[in-house]
Design a protein around this motif. Structure first.
Motif, PDB file in Angstrom:
ATOM      1  N   UNK A 194      -9.892  -1.656  -1.252  1.00 38.45           N
ATOM      2  CA  UNK A 194      -8.836  -2.626  -0.932  1.00 38.45           C
ATOM      3  C   UNK A 194      -7.403  -2.112  -1.080  1.00 38.45           C
ATOM      4  N   UNK A 195      -7.257  -1.002  -1.799  1.00 40.09           N
ATOM      5  CA  UNK A 195      -5.884  -0.511  -2.003  1.00 40.09           C
ATOM      6  C   UNK A 195      -5.615   0.668  -1.069  1.00 40.09           C
ATOM      7  N   UNK A 196      -4.597   0.524  -0.209  1.00 37.19           N
ATOM      8  CA  UNK A 196      -4.208   1.612   0.697  1.00 37.19           C
ATOM      9  C   UNK A 196      -3.119   2.451   0.063  1.00 37.19           C
ATOM     10  N   UNK A 197      -2.954   3.655   0.621  1.00 33.04           N
ATOM     11  CA  UNK A 197      -1.822   4.467   0.168  1.00 33.04           C
ATOM     12  C   UNK A 197      -0.500   3.762   0.499  1.00 33.04           C
ATOM     13  N   UNK A 198      -0.519   2.980   1.617  1.00 28.69           N
ATOM     14  CA  UNK A 198       0.692   2.243   2.009  1.00 28.69           C
ATOM     15  C   UNK A 198       1.165   1.304   0.906  1.00 28.69           C
ATOM     16  N   UNK A 199       0.194   0.698   0.200  1.00 31.69           N
ATOM     17  CA  UNK A 199       0.570  -0.198  -0.900  1.00 31.69           C
ATOM     18  C   UNK A 199       1.385   0.571  -1.941  1.00 31.69           C
ATOM     19  N   UNK A 200       0.894   1.774  -2.236  1.00 33.58           N
ATOM     20  CA  UNK A 200       1.579   2.615  -3.220  1.00 33.58           C
ATOM     21  C   UNK A 200       2.959   3.021  -2.703  1.00 33.58           C
ATOM     22  N   UNK A 201       2.999   3.515  -1.449  1.00 30.96           N
ATOM     23  CA  UNK A 201       4.273   3.989  -0.887  1.00 30.96           C
ATOM     24  C   UNK A 201       5.314   2.874  -0.862  1.00 30.96           C
ATOM     25  N   UNK A 202       4.890   1.690  -0.388  1.00 27.11           N
ATOM     26  CA  UNK A 202       5.848   0.582  -0.308  1.00 27.11           C
ATOM     27  C   UNK A 202       6.368   0.201  -1.695  1.00 27.11           C
ATOM     28  N   UNK A 203       5.475   0.264  -2.673  1.00 29.55           N
ATOM     29  CA  UNK A 203       5.907   0.002  -4.055  1.00 29.55           C
ATOM     30  C   UNK A 203       6.947   1.022  -4.504  1.00 29.55           C
ATOM     31  N   UNK A 204       6.751   2.265  -4.081  1.00 29.68           N
ATOM     32  CA  UNK A 204       7.694   3.314  -4.493  1.00 29.68           C
ATOM     33  C   UNK A 204       9.044   3.172  -3.795  1.00 29.68           C
ATOM     34  N   UNK A 205       8.989   2.712  -2.523  1.00 26.92           N
ATOM     35  CA  UNK A 205      10.261   2.454  -1.818  1.00 26.92           C
ATOM     36  C   UNK A 205      11.026   1.349  -2.551  1.00 26.92           C
ATOM     37  N   UNK A 206      10.269   0.292  -2.918  1.00 23.66           N
ATOM     38  CA  UNK A 206      10.899  -0.775  -3.703  1.00 23.66           C
ATOM     39  C   UNK A 206      11.551  -0.206  -4.955  1.00 23.66           C
ATOM     40  N   UNK A 207      10.808   0.650  -5.643  1.00 20.15           N
ATOM     41  CA  UNK A 207      11.319   1.207  -6.905  1.00 20.15           C
ATOM     42  C   UNK A 207      12.627   1.958  -6.680  1.00 20.15           C
ATOM     43  N   UNK A 208      12.699   2.711  -5.582  1.00 19.52           N
ATOM     44  CA  UNK A 208      13.929   3.459  -5.300  1.00 19.52           C
ATOM     45  C   UNK A 208      15.085   2.488  -5.056  1.00 19.52           C
ATOM     46  N   UNK A 209      14.803   1.412  -4.310  1.00 18.60           N
ATOM     47  CA  UNK A 209      15.855   0.410  -4.059  1.00 18.60           C
ATOM     48  C   UNK A 209      16.299  -0.230  -5.379  1.00 18.60           C
ATOM     49  N   UNK A 210      15.333  -0.543  -6.232  1.00 19.59           N
ATOM     50  CA  UNK A 210      15.681  -1.140  -7.524  1.00 19.59           C
ATOM     51  C   UNK A 210      16.512  -0.165  -8.369  1.00 19.59           C
ATOM     52  N   UNK A 211      16.168   1.103  -8.270  1.00 21.68           N
ATOM     53  CA  UNK A 211      16.938   2.130  -8.997  1.00 21.68           C
ATOM     54  C   UNK A 211      18.381   2.133  -8.534  1.00 21.68           C
ATOM     55  N   UNK A 212      18.555   2.006  -7.226  1.00 18.19           N
ATOM     56  CA  UNK A 212      19.912   1.940  -6.669  1.00 18.19           C
ATOM     57  C   UNK A 212      20.635   0.708  -7.206  1.00 18.19           C
ATOM     58  N   UNK A 213      19.941  -0.438  -7.186  1.00 20.20           N
ATOM     59  CA  UNK A 213      20.574  -1.691  -7.626  1.00 20.20           C
ATOM     60  C   UNK A 213      21.008  -1.602  -9.092  1.00 20.20           C
ATOM     61  N   UNK A 214      20.088  -1.193  -9.950  1.00 17.38           N
ATOM     62  CA  UNK A 214      20.411  -1.240 -11.389  1.00 17.38           C
ATOM     63  C   UNK A 214      21.517  -0.257 -11.759  1.00 17.38           C
ATOM     64  N   UNK A 215      21.521   0.915 -11.091  1.00 17.44           N
ATOM     65  CA  UNK A 215      22.557   1.888 -11.444  1.00 17.44           C
ATOM     66  C   UNK A 215      23.904   1.491 -10.835  1.00 17.44           C
ATOM     67  N   UNK A 216      23.858   0.986  -9.588  1.00 13.52           N
ATOM     68  CA  UNK A 216      25.103   0.595  -8.931  1.00 13.52           C
ATOM     69  C   UNK A 216      25.766  -0.553  -9.684  1.00 13.52           C
ATOM     70  N   UNK A 217      24.970  -1.559 -10.059  1.00 17.27           N
ATOM     71  CA  UNK A 217      25.536  -2.712 -10.771  1.00 17.27           C
ATOM     72  C   UNK A 217      26.021  -2.285 -12.164  1.00 17.27           C
ATOM     73  N   UNK A 218      25.201  -1.487 -12.862  1.00 15.60           N
ATOM     74  CA  UNK A 218      25.600  -1.015 -14.196  1.00 15.60           C
ATOM     75  C   UNK A 218      26.915  -0.239 -14.138  1.00 15.60           C
ATOM     76  N   UNK A 219      27.010   0.673 -13.170  1.00 19.98           N
ATOM     77  CA  UNK A 219      28.226   1.481 -13.038  1.00 19.98           C
ATOM     78  C   UNK A 219      29.413   0.607 -12.636  1.00 19.98           C
ATOM     79  N   UNK A 220      29.193  -0.307 -11.698  1.00 20.69           N
ATOM     80  CA  UNK A 220      30.286  -1.165 -11.237  1.00 20.69           C
ATOM     81  C   UNK A 220      30.852  -1.981 -12.394  1.00 20.69           C
TER      82      UNK A 220
END
Lengths: 259, 248
Positions: A194-220
């Motif tokens: 039931x688990x595709x590699x796409x599930x993993x990849x999409x989760x990792x894309x999310x993680x990168x976006x979240x990384x951008x959000x938390x660092x950008x907001x923290x720095x701002x």
């Protein structure tokens, strides 16, 4: 009538100030992108931040990932048992971890650990004139302080998420197979089915976006601190609250687009 | 030479500089005095482009820096060194890295050369051998001297001092005053010093300017300032509660 107009007035002001803040964060992002491609890249500073954001967060990510996987297994087991579908526990844990809980919980933990520290450190540098000192020495603070933090966060969040996903599935395996005696073969087979590699990849894309959000907001928030020690405290709190909310809201939209 | 022409600056409804005119002459020490919170630091930050005026011009060696973009402004800033009120040392770096920072940023010098310059500058401010200490291990006076060493690293032509003796004991105050005089002579630089320490200003200043209500109300050599009939000047030098300067 008067009260209504005051309420409307306040509402309008709040909306305007929020829109203004979003605009400023966006401008900081653009300026970060510009300074990111201008040589020389401060590789040493980036690695230092990678260590701070990534390596030093592993312990907390391992703990949250493991226990989240364990409790997921426990909860879903009680549900699935009602219609004899215990063998789906493994795939439920794996899907929940890779698609949602891995990236979101990792991002929230790193926000609490590193996002807050970014706001506090930059805020202290602002109120003690260290940021002015950079300007005076003709060194751009965005390049020295913000680019390394954002690059490090965008790189490290997906890596931490992989750790979290893995530990969550291990935790689920431990509870499901070892404690609740679910058949090992069907537990694992259903994960691979039931688990595709796409599930993993999409989760990792999310993680990168979240990384951008938390660092950008923290720095701002840190970069725009004013008002001494109290201001630094306020910036830190606001950074954590705003990052967490933005991460959760953007998670919904990212999920809607991706899956 | 730095010329400030008709500078106006407000923060919200608070007017800080109100049509200020001032000329800083080359190769001399100009001391700007005035009451606390009167806009002295704001004035200093205008000279190096950390703040831009609402209106007016800041001319450094013939260039109006209020109209410059980041890149050009950075070129002008390389002529300056600045000692901040609390020294503003980078607390994530040790003393050596702090003093070396501008050299690593703007020159291609080898590490050994940079270390030699750092050693020289630290000796010049009377602090040999503190290279490996962190800023948090230093006293207030030592931090300011390291700050000065960092400001001197690139051999600037103009050095700005933001209240260099505030918060120091009398002996350290005297040491910093001596250091400013020596630095000005030995490096032949233009110094601008912000101060409200009456004892220091006559010792270090070739020219003294009094900032009051957003304008320069008195300007001259120390002996002229001593003889000034201006009531603001009188009150300030006497430290009297009676007079035009209100305490708020």
């Amino acid at each position: 009538m008067n009260r209504i107009s005051i309420a409307l007035d306040n509402f309008g002001r709040a909306v305007l100030s929020n829109v203004e803040e979003m605009g400023k964060i966006l401008l900081l992002f653009v300026s970060t992108l510009v300074w990111m491609v201008r040589p020389p890249l401060k590789v040493r500073l980036i690695f230092k931040q990678m260590e701070f954001v990534g390596v030093k967060s592993i312990y907390v990510v391992v703990l949250t990932g493991t226990f989240t996987g364990m409790v997921l297994a426990l909860q879903s087991y009680y549900g699935f048992r009602m219609f004899s579908a215990e063998s789906l526990v493994g795939s439920t844990v794996a899907l929940s971890m890779t698609r949602e809980l891995g990236p979101v919980l990792t991002a929230l933990m790193v926000t609490a650990r590193a996002g807050s520290a970014m706001a506090a450190e930059l805020g202290t540098m602002r109120v003690t004139e260290q940021i002015d000192a950079l300007y005076v020495m003709a060194a751009n603070p965005v390049k020295h302080l913000i680019v390394p933090r954002i690059v490090a966060s965008v790189f490290m969040l997906p890596i931490l998420t992989i750790v979290s996903d893995f530990m969550g599935i291990m935790g689920g395996y431990f509870v499901g197979v070892t404690i609740l005696n679910i058949n090992e073969g069907s537990f694992v087979r259903n994960i691979t089915r039931y688990v595709d590699l796409d599930d993993l990849y999409n989760g990792l894309i999310k993680a990168a976006v979240f990384g951008l959000i938390l660092s950008l907001v923290g720095c701002y928030k840190g970069f725009n601190t004013s008002g001494g020690a109290e201001g630094v405290g306020r910036a830190t709190t606001e950074a954590v609250v705003l990052s967490s909310i933005t991460i959760l809201i953007s998670d919904y939209f990212l999920t809607a687009i991706m899956f | 030479m730095i010329e400030l022409i008709d500078i106006h600056k407000s923060f919200g409804s608070q007017k800080v500089l109100d049509g200020l005119n001032l000329t800083i002459e080359d190769g001399r020490t100009t001391v700007i005095i005035g009451k606390s919170g009167g806009g002295k630091s704001v004035l200093l930050k205008h000279m190096i482009g950390l703040l831009r005026p609402d209106s007016g011009r800041v001319i450094v060696d013939g260039v109006d820096i209020t109209r410059l973009g980041d890149k050009e402004l950075n070129e002008v800033r390389k002529k300056f060194g600045m000692l901040f009120q609390e020294a503003a040392l980078f607390d994530s770096m040790n003393v050596e890295e702090n003093v070396a920072f501008p050299l690593r940023e703007h020159t291609k010098k080898k590490d050994s050369e940079i270390r030699e310059i750092v050693r020289e500058r630290l000796s010049a401010v009377g602090l040999p051998g503190v290279e490996k200490k962190m800023p948090s291990e230093l006293s207030g006076g030592m931090r300011k001297r390291v700050g000065l060493a960092r400001a001197l690293a690139m051999q600037p032509r103009i050095i700005l001092f933001d209240e260099p003796t505030t918060g120091l004991d009398p002996v350290m105050t005297e040491a910093i005053n001596e250091l400013i005089i020596r630095t000005q002579k030995n490096f032949d630089v233009t110094c601008v010093v912000i101060s409200h320490d009456v004892g220091s200003i006559f010792k270090i200043g070739h020219t003294i300017a009094m900032l009051y209500e957003g304008k320069i109300v008195e300007y001259g050599a120390p002996e002229e300032i001593r003889k000034s009939e201006n009531p603001v000047m009188h009150q300030f030098l006497a430290g009297s509660l009676e007079g035009p300067i209100s305490i708020m």
